[in-house]
Design an enzyme around this catalytic site. Structure first.
Site, PDB file in Angstrom:
ATOM      1  N   HIS A  90       0.755  -1.076  -0.040  1.00  0.00           N
ATOM      2  CA  HIS A  90       0.158  -0.053   0.061  1.00  0.00           C
ATOM      3  C   HIS A  90       0.869   1.100  -0.038  1.00  0.00           C
ATOM      4  O   HIS A  90       2.017   1.224   0.446  1.00  0.00           O
ATOM      5  CB  HIS A  90      -1.030   0.018   1.305  1.00  0.00           C
ATOM      6  CG  HIS A  90      -0.070   0.300   2.485  1.00  0.00           C
ATOM      7  ND1 HIS A  90       0.341   1.289   2.936  1.00  0.00           N
ATOM      8  CD2 HIS A  90      -0.157  -0.839   3.650  1.00  0.00           C
ATOM      9  CE1 HIS A  90       0.725   1.141   4.260  1.00  0.00           C
ATOM     10  NE2 HIS A  90       0.686  -0.037   4.473  1.00  0.00           N
ATOM     11  N   TRP A  95       0.329   7.093   9.195  1.00  0.00           N
ATOM     12  CA  TRP A  95       1.103   6.791  10.463  1.00  0.00           C
ATOM     13  C   TRP A  95       2.594   6.205  10.065  1.00  0.00           C
ATOM     14  O   TRP A  95       3.458   6.117  10.814  1.00  0.00           O
ATOM     15  CB  TRP A  95       0.500   5.641  11.522  1.00  0.00           C
ATOM     16  CG  TRP A  95      -0.617   6.093  12.186  1.00  0.00           C
ATOM     17  CD1 TRP A  95      -1.162   7.291  12.180  1.00  0.00           C
ATOM     18  CD2 TRP A  95      -1.376   5.432  13.268  1.00  0.00           C
ATOM     19  NE1 TRP A  95      -2.062   7.633  13.319  1.00  0.00           N
ATOM     20  CE2 TRP A  95      -2.221   6.609  13.982  1.00  0.00           C
ATOM     21  CE3 TRP A  95      -1.386   4.134  13.702  1.00  0.00           C
ATOM     22  CZ2 TRP A  95      -2.794   6.061  15.147  1.00  0.00           C
ATOM     23  CZ3 TRP A  95      -2.011   3.971  15.107  1.00  0.00           C
ATOM     24  CH2 TRP A  95      -2.730   4.737  15.701  1.00  0.00           C
ATOM     25  N   GLY A 103      -0.213  -1.617  12.828  1.00  0.00           N
ATOM     26  CA  GLY A 103      -0.991  -2.919  12.711  1.00  0.00           C
ATOM     27  C   GLY A 103      -2.263  -2.893  12.311  1.00  0.00           C
ATOM     28  O   GLY A 103      -2.545  -2.877  11.155  1.00  0.00           O
ATOM     29  N   GLU A 168      -2.168  -6.413   8.039  1.00  0.00           N
ATOM     30  CA  GLU A 168      -0.682  -6.339   8.316  1.00  0.00           C
ATOM     31  C   GLU A 168      -0.763  -6.940   9.732  1.00  0.00           C
ATOM     32  O   GLU A 168      -1.744  -7.347  10.508  1.00  0.00           O
ATOM     33  CB  GLU A 168      -0.629  -4.751   8.733  1.00  0.00           C
ATOM     34  CG  GLU A 168       0.946  -4.725   9.442  1.00  0.00           C
ATOM     35  CD  GLU A 168       1.138  -2.901   9.538  1.00  0.00           C
ATOM     36  OE1 GLU A 168       2.068  -2.747  10.004  1.00  0.00           O
ATOM     37  OE2 GLU A 168       0.488  -2.031   8.845  1.00  0.00           O
ATOM     38  N   TYR A 171       0.415  -5.675  16.218  1.00  0.00           N
ATOM     39  CA  TYR A 171       1.292  -5.291  17.068  1.00  0.00           C
ATOM     40  C   TYR A 171       0.931  -5.187  18.770  1.00  0.00           C
ATOM     41  O   TYR A 171       1.682  -5.014  19.235  1.00  0.00           O
ATOM     42  CB  TYR A 171       1.886  -3.811  16.712  1.00  0.00           C
ATOM     43  CG  TYR A 171       2.968  -4.067  15.586  1.00  0.00           C
ATOM     44  CD1 TYR A 171       4.092  -4.438  15.779  1.00  0.00           C
ATOM     45  CD2 TYR A 171       2.401  -3.408  14.369  1.00  0.00           C
ATOM     46  CE1 TYR A 171       4.897  -4.699  14.536  1.00  0.00           C
ATOM     47  CE2 TYR A 171       3.245  -3.764  13.026  1.00  0.00           C
ATOM     48  CZ  TYR A 171       4.329  -4.298  13.246  1.00  0.00           C
ATOM     49  OH  TYR A 171       5.270  -4.465  12.056  1.00  0.00           O
ATOM     50  N   LYS A 179       7.557   4.728  17.125  1.00  0.00           N
ATOM     51  CA  LYS A 179       8.923   3.668  17.295  1.00  0.00           C
ATOM     52  C   LYS A 179       9.987   4.537  18.124  1.00  0.00           C
ATOM     53  O   LYS A 179      10.651   3.743  18.910  1.00  0.00           O
ATOM     54  CB  LYS A 179       9.419   3.479  15.955  1.00  0.00           C
ATOM     55  CG  LYS A 179       8.188   2.708  15.025  1.00  0.00           C
ATOM     56  CD  LYS A 179       8.889   2.477  13.605  1.00  0.00           C
ATOM     57  CE  LYS A 179       8.106   1.571  12.779  1.00  0.00           C
ATOM     58  NZ  LYS A 179       6.559   2.106  12.376  1.00  0.00           N
ATOM     59  N   ARG A 196      10.617  -6.544  12.960  1.00  0.00           N
ATOM     60  CA  ARG A 196      11.141  -7.238  11.921  1.00  0.00           C
ATOM     61  C   ARG A 196      11.267  -8.846  12.162  1.00  0.00           C
ATOM     62  O   ARG A 196      11.122  -9.726  11.429  1.00  0.00           O
ATOM     63  CB  ARG A 196      12.612  -6.876  11.683  1.00  0.00           C
ATOM     64  CG  ARG A 196      12.955  -5.244  11.322  1.00  0.00           C
ATOM     65  CD  ARG A 196      11.890  -4.921  10.041  1.00  0.00           C
ATOM     66  NE  ARG A 196      12.403  -3.513  10.027  1.00  0.00           N
ATOM     67  CZ  ARG A 196      11.673  -2.955   8.948  1.00  0.00           C
ATOM     68  NH1 ARG A 196      10.567  -3.379   8.514  1.00  0.00           N
ATOM     69  NH2 ARG A 196      11.803  -1.464   8.798  1.00  0.00           N
TER      70      ARG A 196
END
Length: 220
Positions: A90, A95, A103, A168, A171, A179, A196
């Site tokens: 996408h 975000w 997520g 996705e 999370y 992050k 990852r």
């Protein structure tokens, strides 16, 4: 077959041949990207009659992007008796730009992301790609990317299927956090394992979390 972080398309030919389109544009977020847990869409169905045509990118395309698309698409040799799987990520989401864990939070595309999706569709059209069906996730950033791609390559009519299984990765409690914030609280090593790794389970999300998935009717 084409796939978006959440979208996919399958061909009619009996023999199936896959070719993954990879990109490494300076942004790192080209919709023409590698398959991942957050692939946006899959477009499939380049049957033998759907031939590739060699065209050069427009003069308005940046030199680096022009070189990339030329090497990617001009290096494609259409299968004689098979189908092609195309994977698309996408476009940049709001975000993504803010560097937050997304997520399953249903964040929309940024303006840049919408432009990326349109550009991907135009390139597919310019190079003669035709598709039979598409598969995408339930997240609007993936669905909107697919809409824009199909509109840009004038293939609105193909069948589209949606499933949460193309969402996705989830999370957990990290969803919505930046992050940088996770790095400060947990350290860079754990941050990278969450981002990852495939073995690190996410921190459990409680029902009072502002983005609690259990309140979303599409997953009930």
């Amino acid at each position: 077959m084409m796939m978006f972080q959440g979208t996919c398309i399958f061909g009619r030919a009996a023999a199936v041949r896959r070719q993954v389109l990879r990109s490494s544009l300076s942004s790192g977020r080209s919709p023409l990207g590698t398959f991942s847990l957050e692939t946006t869409a899959v477009l499939s169905a380049l049957s033998p009659r759907h031939r590739h045509h060699h065209h050069q990118p427009t003069k308005t395309t940046s030199p680096r992007r022009r070189r990339f698309y030329t090497s990617l698409l001009n290096g494609y040799d259409p299968p004689e008796n098979g189908s092609l799987l195309v994977l698309l990520r996408h476009g940049e989401s709001e975000w993504n730009a803010a560097k937050r864990f997304t997520g399953w939070v249903d964040v929309d595309l940024s303006e840049r992301g919408r432009e990326e999706a349109i550009h991907a569709g135009l390139m597919l059209k310019r190079h003669g790609f035709e598709f039979d069906e598409a598969h995408t996730s339930l997240l609007k950033r993936a669905v909107r990317t697919l809409w824009s791609v199909l509109h840009s390559c004038d293939q609105h009519w193909i069948e589209v299927k949606r499933t949460w299984r193309l969402n996705e990765r989830h999370y957990g409690a990290l969803q919505g956090m930046s992050k940088a914030e996770v790095k400060r609280q947990m350290g860079d090593e754990l941050l990278q394992r969450f981002r990852r790794g495939f073995e690190q389970e996410p921190i459990a999300m409680s029902e009072d979390h502002p983005f609690w998935t259990g309140r979303d009717s599409r997953y009930k």
